[in-house]
Design an enzyme around this catalytic site. Structure first.
Site, PDB file in Angstrom:
ATOM      1  CG  LEU A 100      14.869   3.272  40.306  1.00 26.17           C
ATOM      2  CD1 LEU A 100      14.387   2.830  38.937  1.00 26.17           C
ATOM      3  CD2 LEU A 100      15.666   2.138  40.952  1.00 26.17           C
ATOM      4  NE  ARG A 102      13.219  13.769  39.941  1.00 28.81           N
ATOM      5  CZ  ARG A 102      13.394  14.650  38.962  1.00 28.81           C
ATOM      6  NH1 ARG A 102      14.564  14.749  38.386  1.00 28.81           N
ATOM      7  NH2 ARG A 102      12.426  15.448  38.576  1.00 28.81           N
ATOM      8  NE  ARG A 115      22.655  10.229  58.318  1.00 31.64           N
ATOM      9  CZ  ARG A 115      21.762  10.577  59.244  1.00 31.64           C
ATOM     10  NH1 ARG A 115      20.498  10.237  59.110  1.00 31.64           N
ATOM     11  NH2 ARG A 115      22.137  11.252  60.304  1.00 31.64           N
ATOM     12  NE  ARG A 237      -1.760   4.433  34.916  1.00 28.61           N
ATOM     13  CZ  ARG A 237      -2.686   5.348  35.160  1.00 28.61           C
ATOM     14  NH1 ARG A 237      -3.193   5.483  36.367  1.00 28.61           N
ATOM     15  NH2 ARG A 237      -3.117   6.126  34.184  1.00 28.61           N
ATOM     16  NE  ARG A 246      13.981   7.186  34.461  1.00 31.78           N
ATOM     17  CZ  ARG A 246      14.550   8.370  34.641  1.00 31.78           C
ATOM     18  NH1 ARG A 246      15.561   8.752  33.885  1.00 31.78           N
ATOM     19  NH2 ARG A 246      14.095   9.186  35.564  1.00 31.78           N
TER      20      ARG A 246
END
Ligand SMILES: Cc1cc2nc3c(=O)[nH]c(=O)nc-3n(C[C@H](O)[C@H](O)[C@H](O)COP(=O)(O)OP(=O)(O)OC[C@H]3O[C@@H](n4cnc5c(N)ncnc54)[C@H](O)[C@@H]3O)c2cc1C
Length: 296
Positions: A100, A102, A115, A237, A246
């Site tokens: 996602l 990316r 963390r 967009r 996807r």
């Protein structure tokens, strides 16, 4: 240790229209205009488009749906960037969010930190293609072991069970892997916390620094299937681009299922911006998203 089978999508933010500002602008330019849409994202994108040619005075028939349809048809995608939503996605795996994030343009993610957050309460996301196997294994575990949770089992033992079907064995293998990683994480987090406490005596770590010290190293053994949560701010967009890529049959089924869930939410939010997508069933029971305006 819980297993999650499907993602959840929550729309937590949408635009509002500053009607006073828009009226003031129209009046300053000597025009009267109003959109027939009641969805602020649709009105704002139409307004943005109409600014380009100052086409408020004599709009063509068809209203907002026709206007935005034309924008998509001619591929003026930048106009759609003026619509924005805030969405929370939960029940997805770290491997899904790795894909996602990316999407670099028009999608801003804020994701649960491994963390800072204790993953000893983590849940694990079942890959859609292993669902049957995992469900079969859970039934078998329940039949043979009663109500115990799967992390309580000695998995070496369960894999030696007689009469396991291939499906049950594969499901148990997956559950064993999650359970082992989970236990390894808990053990290492505990060990590293003790280590941080010793370190603390020398270097005066704050509580937050100690926890971070322990969790950032312990998380290295967590699997890709570890559940995560992500807050997304996404424009229309970018959302369309994400749905096209996807929601495709070539995408991993987990992210395709998420794309379909995001589509279901956004289509309700804005039929005129997203209603051109259709859900076509695939043989595996999931859906593919298709639009005639893929490039917009
Ligand atoms: C089925 C599938 C398989 C994939 N497999 C892999 C894989 O094996 N390995 C892998 O690494 N990735 C893989 N990806 C990810 C893919 O390569 C993209 O990174 C991801 O889909 C985001 O697409 P994007 O770059 O178009 O989106 P965004 O980053 O949101 O960009 C949107 C658009 O903006 C423009 N743009 C963005 N950045 C730039 C730039 N720097 N310069 C010029 N134009 C730009 C492009 O037109 C781009 O399409 C896969 C994706 C899919 C859907």
């Amino acid at each position: 240790m819980k297993i999650i089978y499907s993602p959840s999508v929550y729309v937590v933010g949408r635009q509002t229209l500053a009607e006073d500002g828009l009226s003031e602008f129209l009046s300053d330019h000597g025009v009267t205009w109003s959109s027939d849409s009641e969805v602020p994202a649709e009105v704002l994108t139409e307004t943005a488009g109409r600014i380009c040619y100052l086409s408020f005075a004599a709009p063509r028939p068809g209203g907002n749906a026709a206007y935005l349809g034309h924008i998509k048809e001619v591929g003026h995608g930048s106009v759609l960037e003026h619509s924005v939503w805030n969405i929370i996605v939960t029940g997805v795996s770290r491997s899904l969010t790795h894909e996602l994030v990316r999407h670099r343009v028009g999608v801003s993610p804020s994701q649960l930190s491994q963390r800072y957050v204790d993953e000893s309460v983590a849940e694990y996301v079942c890959p859609p293609d292993l669902r049957e196997e995992i469900e079969a294994a859970k039934v078998r575990l329940k039949e043979d072991w009663g109500e115990k949770e799967c992390y309580e089992f000695e998995f070496n033992e369960t894999l030696d069970w007689p009469n396991l079907t291939d499906k049950e064995r594969a499901g148990l293998w997956w559950l064993r892997s999650m359970s082992r990683s989970h236990q390894d994480y808990v053990y290492l987090a505990h060990y590293l916390t003790e280590k941080a406490n010793k370190k603390n005596a020398e270097s005066k770590l704050t509580k937050t620094e100690s926890r971070k010290f322990a969790r950032q190293a312990a998380r290295s053994v967590l699997p890709n299937a570890t559940e995560t949560k992500v807050f997304l701010t996404i424009n229309g967009r970018a959302a369309r681009h994400l749905l096209s890529l996807r929601g495709s049959r070539h995408a991993d089924p987990e992210i395709r299922i998420l794309a379909t869930a995001i589509f279901d939410a956004l289509r309700l939010e804005s039929p005129n911006l997203f209603g051109d997508f259709v859900k076509e069933p695939l043989p595996d029971g999931t859906f593919e998203l298709k639009t005639p305006y893929e490039k917009c």
